[in-house]
Design a protein around this motif. Structure first.
Motif, short mmCIF file in Angstrom:
data_model
loop_
_atom_site.label_atom_id
_atom_site.label_comp_id
_atom_site.label_asym_id
_atom_site.label_seq_id
_atom_site.Cartn_x
_atom_site.Cartn_y
_atom_site.Cartn_z
N CYS A 54 83.53 -7.65 16.53
CA CYS A 54 82.80 -6.94 16.47
C CYS A 54 83.67 -6.03 15.66
N GLY A 94 76.57 -13.65 22.17
CA GLY A 94 76.84 -12.85 22.90
C GLY A 94 78.52 -12.53 23.68
N ASP A 111 80.51 -12.02 22.93
CA ASP A 111 81.51 -10.62 21.96
C ASP A 111 80.88 -9.55 21.11
N ILE A 112 79.62 -9.95 20.65
CA ILE A 112 78.91 -8.57 20.23
C ILE A 112 78.47 -7.58 21.72
N ASP A 113 77.92 -7.90 22.49
CA ASP A 113 77.49 -7.87 24.24
C ASP A 113 78.75 -6.49 24.52
N GLY A 114 79.97 -7.66 24.15
CA GLY A 114 80.83 -6.24 24.74
C GLY A 114 81.39 -6.61 25.86
N VAL A 115 80.71 -7.73 26.33
CA VAL A 115 82.58 -8.63 27.52
C VAL A 115 83.33 -8.66 27.43
N THR A 118 78.02 -2.05 26.65
CA THR A 118 77.31 -1.56 25.21
C THR A 118 77.37 -1.92 24.21
N GLY A 119 77.06 -3.63 23.75
CA GLY A 119 77.74 -4.11 22.84
C GLY A 119 77.23 -3.18 21.40
N ARG A 166 74.99 -5.22 19.03
CA ARG A 166 73.06 -5.54 18.75
C ARG A 166 72.65 -4.84 17.46
N GLU A 167 72.70 -3.30 18.52
CA GLU A 167 71.60 -2.65 18.06
C GLU A 167 72.02 -1.38 16.94
N HIS A 224 81.96 0.43 24.47
CA HIS A 224 80.32 1.10 23.78
C HIS A 224 80.88 1.83 22.01
#
Length: 429
Positions: free
Chosen positions: A164, A196, A198-202, A228-229, A231-232, A266
């Motif tokens: 990220c 996912g 990584d970029i989704d924050g898990v 909250t990752g 992606r947006e 976040h």
């Protein structure tokens, strides 16, 4: 002569091969520091014939990974398979049951099952070590568990995922959008084909749950982490943050202040005068705030074969010296079962971004929703048109409760004036 510490390794990917290379390269120095030699006696992986750039024929090969827990010559099992459950967890349980020491880089397993494994280690007086599970080669676990052990930690937070941070740094320096930079990160090997985790924050949330347990003396509580990752995140967010004097980073924050355990991953706006704003590329960084030691800042490579192998071998050196205690800095039964904090009570400033229709009355509608929810606006900026014809409206709020910001966004969701979901990011205080 003191007997060597004999090690079995499960998993021979880049980190497993890196451990072998490190022990080959620095073996004599490590033996002097550890007080005895550390030698590998057995290995296990899926493909025996794969070329890993190291000679594994000198070690016993074990087809069944679980068999390493019962290998007659192994004092320590190093687990580098990954996954919160499955073979990795089976191996951990069996190794500790046998009274053998266990070293892992598996942040998911420790975040989900750390309490169980810590109890098992204490039962058989075995070491459970996981320095490599958080922030790669940065000695943050040791720093919290030992170096800051005399302090009450008020907050621990940081940039915990290199993928990220690489993406956000690239977006920042080159003005590119998320999808474009993600594709480059995948091509360079910084991001997986399925990114996912990584970029989704898990991934960052697993690490944060471990740090929180060490910092606050609480049980690992991954299920309480709000995630909250990135992606947006769009290029306009990066540009807007820069114009306001901030940089955008995915930050994991944990606090325990008497009202419950707060844990959140976040995207944040980070002030330029904060050290996290200058953590670039794939680096990781962790900040811990102690009541006597003050602010501690750890920065370095958060992944990769060399840094992660370095952390694994550091754990082995501790075990060789006989220097190990409770996995989470205090006995497992002393770890508090802390309830999750109500995030609505948190106070701070926030950045809000809306993509809106370019028509009269939109700004008034947004301002009215903020007013009705009790959100005080510090600044409101409207930018030019996006490719879809919408325009960007960015708001920075004064300090206030997060509950009010959430209420304002709820009022606006579904409005025909909005072209998509609003984006909310806290400003790091």
């Amino acid at each position: 002569m003191t007997e060597p510490l004999r090690v079995a390794i499960a998993g021979l990917g880049t980190v497993g091969a890196g451990v072998i290379k490190l022990l080959d390269a620095n073996g004599a120095l490590i033996a002097r520091r550890a007080g005895r030699k550390i030698e590998i006696v057995a290995v296990s992986a899926r493909d025996r014939a794969k070329d890993r750039g190291v000679d594994i024929t000198r070690f016993d090969w074990v087809d069944d990974t679980g068999g390493l827990a019962r290998h007659e010559r192994a004092d320590v099992v190093v687990e580098l398979i990954g996954g919160s459950d499955g073979p990795a967890l089976t191996l951990a349980r069996e190794t500790l049951k046998q009274g053998r020491h266990f070293v892992t880089a598996n942040k998911a397993m420790i975040a989900h099952h750390g309490l169980e494994l810590a109890r098992a280690a204490e039962t058989t007086n075995a070491a459970l070590k996981f320095e490599a599970a958080v922030a790669g080669g940065i000695p943050v676990i040791k720093g919290l568990r030992e170096g800051a052990a005399a302090n009450e930690i008020g907050r621990v937070y940081g940039v915990l995922n290199g993928t990220c941070n690489f993406i956000l740094s690239k977006m920042e320096s080159e003005g590119r959008d998320f999808g474009d930079v993600l594709a480059e990160a995948q091509a360079l090997g910084y991001a997986e084909a399925d990114p996912g985790f990584d970029i989704d924050g898990v991934d960052a949330a697993h690490k944060l749950a471990i740090l929180a347990s060490l910092a606050f003396g609480t049980r690992p509580a991954f299920d309480q982490v709000a995630i909250t990752g990135i992606r947006e995140v769009i290029a306009a967010d990066i540009a807007e943050a820069a114009s306001l004097g901030y940089r955008l980073r995915l930050v994991g924050v944990a606090e325990a202040n008497g009202t419950g355990l707060f844990q959140r991953v976040h995207p944040h706006l980070v002030p330029l005068d904060h050290p996290l704003a200058h953590v670039a590329g794939s680096l990781n960084a962790v900040v811990a705030e102690g009541n006597f030691v003050g602010r501690l800042f750890f920065e370095g490579a958060g992944a990769g074969d060399g840094p992660t192998a370095s952390a694994v071998v550091a754990d082995l050196i501790d075990i060789a010296r006989g220097e190990f205690g409770p996995a989470f800095a205090m006995p497992a039964d002393a770890l508090a079962a802390e309830a999750g904090a109500d995030t609505g009570d948190r106070r701070g400033r926030a950045y809000l971004r809306f993509a809106v229709a370019d028509k009269l009355g939109v700004l008034a509608e947004i301002a009215a929703a903020m007013r009705d929810a009790g959100v005080s606006i510090e600044s409101l900026i409207q930018r030019g048109a996006m490719p879809d014809g919408s325009v960007i409206v960015a708001i920075v709020t004064h300090e206030g409760p997060e509950r009010s910001v959430a209420a304002a966004l709820d009022k606006l969701r579904g409005s025909p004036s909005l072209a998509g979901e609003p984006m909310w990011m806290p400003i790091l205080g």
